[in-house]
Design a protein around this motif. Sequence first.
Motif, PDB file in Angstrom:
ATOM      1  N   ARG A  49       0.851  -1.190   0.000  1.00  0.00           N
ATOM      2  CA  ARG A  49       0.000   0.000   0.000  1.00  0.00           C
ATOM      3  C   ARG A  49       0.890   1.243   0.000  1.00  0.00           C
ATOM      4  NH1 ARG A  49      -5.292  -0.756   1.756  1.00  0.00           N
ATOM      5  NH2 ARG A  49      -5.571   1.312   0.807  1.00  0.00           N
ATOM      6  N   TRP A  50       0.334   2.323  -0.541  1.00  0.00           N
ATOM      7  CA  TRP A  50       1.069   3.588  -0.617  1.00  0.00           C
ATOM      8  C   TRP A  50       0.407   4.603   0.303  1.00  0.00           C
ATOM      9  CZ3 TRP A  50       5.604   3.459  -3.062  1.00  0.00           C
ATOM     10  CH2 TRP A  50       5.809   2.412  -3.961  1.00  0.00           C
ATOM     11  N   VAL A  51       1.215   5.323   1.072  1.00  0.00           N
ATOM     12  CA  VAL A  51       0.717   6.215   2.117  1.00  0.00           C
ATOM     13  C   VAL A  51       1.038   7.658   1.738  1.00  0.00           C
ATOM     14  CG1 VAL A  51       0.861   6.823   4.548  1.00  0.00           C
ATOM     15  CG2 VAL A  51       1.063   4.428   3.851  1.00  0.00           C
ATOM     16  N   ARG A  52      -0.007   8.500   1.654  1.00  0.00           N
ATOM     17  CA  ARG A  52       0.181   9.909   1.308  1.00  0.00           C
ATOM     18  C   ARG A  52       0.430  10.786   2.524  1.00  0.00           C
ATOM     19  NH1 ARG A  52      -4.441  12.752   2.556  1.00  0.00           N
ATOM     20  NH2 ARG A  52      -6.374  11.544   2.732  1.00  0.00           N
ATOM     21  N   ALA A  53       0.029  10.287   3.712  1.00  0.00           N
ATOM     22  CA  ALA A  53       0.230  11.073   4.926  1.00  0.00           C
ATOM     23  C   ALA A  53       0.219  10.154   6.137  1.00  0.00           C
ATOM     24  CB  ALA A  53      -0.849  12.145   5.069  1.00  0.00           C
ATOM     25  N   GLY A 121       4.055  12.166  -5.891  1.00  0.00           N
ATOM     26  CA  GLY A 121       5.078  11.211  -6.313  1.00  0.00           C
ATOM     27  C   GLY A 121       5.975  10.719  -5.211  1.00  0.00           C
ATOM     28  N   MET A 122       5.732  11.140  -3.945  1.00  0.00           N
ATOM     29  CA  MET A 122       6.623  10.764  -2.841  1.00  0.00           C
ATOM     30  C   MET A 122       5.891   9.968  -1.765  1.00  0.00           C
ATOM     31  SD  MET A 122       9.189  14.038  -2.353  1.00  0.00           S
ATOM     32  CE  MET A 122       9.340  13.671  -0.616  1.00  0.00           C
ATOM     33  N   ALA A 160       4.814   5.721  -5.503  1.00  0.00           N
ATOM     34  CA  ALA A 160       5.921   6.686  -5.510  1.00  0.00           C
ATOM     35  C   ALA A 160       6.650   6.623  -6.850  1.00  0.00           C
ATOM     36  CB  ALA A 160       6.882   6.388  -4.377  1.00  0.00           C
ATOM     37  N   THR A 161       6.993   7.768  -7.363  1.00  0.00           N
ATOM     38  CA  THR A 161       7.789   7.862  -8.595  1.00  0.00           C
ATOM     39  C   THR A 161       9.178   8.429  -8.323  1.00  0.00           C
ATOM     40  OG1 THR A 161       6.788  10.023  -9.046  1.00  0.00           O
ATOM     41  CG2 THR A 161       5.755   8.092 -10.066  1.00  0.00           C
ATOM     42  N   VAL A 162       9.351   9.059  -7.164  1.00  0.00           N
ATOM     43  CA  VAL A 162      10.663   9.563  -6.743  1.00  0.00           C
ATOM     44  C   VAL A 162      10.896   9.119  -5.309  1.00  0.00           C
ATOM     45  CG1 VAL A 162      10.734  11.528  -8.305  1.00  0.00           C
ATOM     46  CG2 VAL A 162       9.629  11.768  -6.082  1.00  0.00           C
ATOM     47  N   HIS A 163      12.161   8.989  -4.957  1.00  0.00           N
ATOM     48  CA  HIS A 163      12.490   8.397  -3.658  1.00  0.00           C
ATOM     49  C   HIS A 163      13.455   9.298  -2.898  1.00  0.00           C
ATOM     50  CE1 HIS A 163      10.513   4.780  -5.048  1.00  0.00           C
ATOM     51  NE2 HIS A 163      11.181   4.915  -6.172  1.00  0.00           N
ATOM     52  N   VAL A 198      16.801  19.780  -2.557  1.00  0.00           N
ATOM     53  CA  VAL A 198      16.470  19.731  -1.134  1.00  0.00           C
ATOM     54  C   VAL A 198      14.976  20.022  -0.987  1.00  0.00           C
ATOM     55  CG1 VAL A 198      17.038  20.566   1.166  1.00  0.00           C
ATOM     56  CG2 VAL A 198      18.785  20.580  -0.621  1.00  0.00           C
ATOM     57  N   MET A 199      14.262  19.068  -0.366  1.00  0.00           N
ATOM     58  CA  MET A 199      12.805  19.187  -0.237  1.00  0.00           C
ATOM     59  C   MET A 199      12.390  19.798   1.101  1.00  0.00           C
ATOM     60  SD  MET A 199      12.056  17.832  -3.112  1.00  0.00           S
ATOM     61  CE  MET A 199      10.282  17.627  -3.002  1.00  0.00           C
ATOM     62  N   GLY A 200      13.160  19.525   2.153  1.00  0.00           N
ATOM     63  CA  GLY A 200      12.797  20.017   3.470  1.00  0.00           C
ATOM     64  C   GLY A 200      13.994  19.998   4.395  1.00  0.00           C
TER      65      GLY A 200
END
Length: 480
Positions: A49-53, A121-122, A160-163, A198-200
């Motif tokens: 499963r993919w988790v958005r939050a 995508g994350m 996810a498409t980017v890691h 840099v994302m965060g």
Amino acid sequence: LPPRPKFVEGWQLGQPDMILQAAKPYMLPATGGDQYWNFILPVPIHETRWVRAVEIHPGDKRLVHHANILVDRYESARRNEIDKGSGFGGMEVRIESEVFDPDSHFLFWKPGTVASNEPDGMALRLDKGTDLVLNTHLQPSGKEEPIQPSIGLYFTDKPATVHPMLLEMQNDGALDIPAGAQNFVVTDEFQLPIDVAVMGVYPHAHYLGKDMLATAELPDGTTKMLIHIKRWDLNWQAVYRYAEPVFLPKGSVIKMRFVYDNSEENTANPNHPPARVLGGNRSTDEMAHLWLQVLPKGATSDGVDPRMVLQEAWARHEVEKAPSIFESHYNLGEMLQRRGALDEAIAQFQAAVSIRPTDPVANNALGGALLAKGDLDQAVERFNVALASQPDYFDAHYNLASALAAQGNYDGAAKQFGEAVRLNPEDANAQANLGTALAQLGRLAEAKSHYEAALRIDPSNQLARENLQQIEQMTNGTPH
């Protein structure tokens, strides 16, 4: 004045798709120093499963200094529990992994944390058999109180498409702050071996923190500000996400510069009068940490995963900065072995074992590298050390069996593969290799049953299929 903020009661992002709650509460003692407790929350899913939050409810927030989630894809933390569902103590938690999986997210809770969705995508990947380990830092209130946290998961259909990866700059070893020092400076810097976005960013210190600065010096000599908190306040720490990713080209140097105030003028100072403060995990100790969430960009000229390049460079940075730290050597050894640099990997694992001579994971890793190099006697010795420390260690039994088989000791190999199968009967390779060891001993009926078991688990297991065919030909009198 601006309008009074409206605080959301319950779940900030609405009702989660799945709520995980700790099976048993932890009874926080009434008195004593800081407490560290780890809750294991199995994820009841039957497919990826993919988790958005992710939203963390850590329990009574008065008592929780912070809480972090670690993703345990192999249920390795469970062996630390005395009673199922009870969790276990300790601040430093190591999650074992059999594959390179640097995909990392900010799964932190601090006072004032605002839950948010991951960027497009994350999404976070969760597989069947995954546990979430909630690592909590607790502070007694003067009476015994229960802590029973829960985690809300919000799913998405978009994989996810980017890691992203998390880089943790830190220099706790430099923290030795004299009483009365108003401007004690701690630094760290790291040169990027690849391009990143840099994302965060998340800086972290305790009560003596004063000025938190992170910059990037680019190859052309210009400087980019990553974050600057001129008046640090532990009660308002947060993960800061950039509205637009900050691009840093290869060769950029990320610099961390934290200033600490251990004087009487610091109203947050927990010591009156001020006292010497060292680096450590307690709230009365200090920390100098800067997490950066980055997306590696592009591919290397030789086709190597750029995440691997970044991870190895980071591991080397940590070894150079902190040569006495076990994790630094172990992590670098893992990276080197994955790309086949066995001699270098062995040297790093040996350094790790010299720091923790009986550590089962490090001894098993050293044994694995020695086995890959063909040094069977030393490999067997390391696997035995690992099993003396952790008798139920599946990987060590399996690897010891492989080494014994390579020495021609099939009786010993059969016993060790048998232990591996006992610990994990659903491992097709363990079943197939046990069959092979038994076949070498002439115990064909037993060998056949284990080959059949391997094929029930994994019908494509080539070792089991080919050897089972040979046994059937032999027992049927057919030439082969």
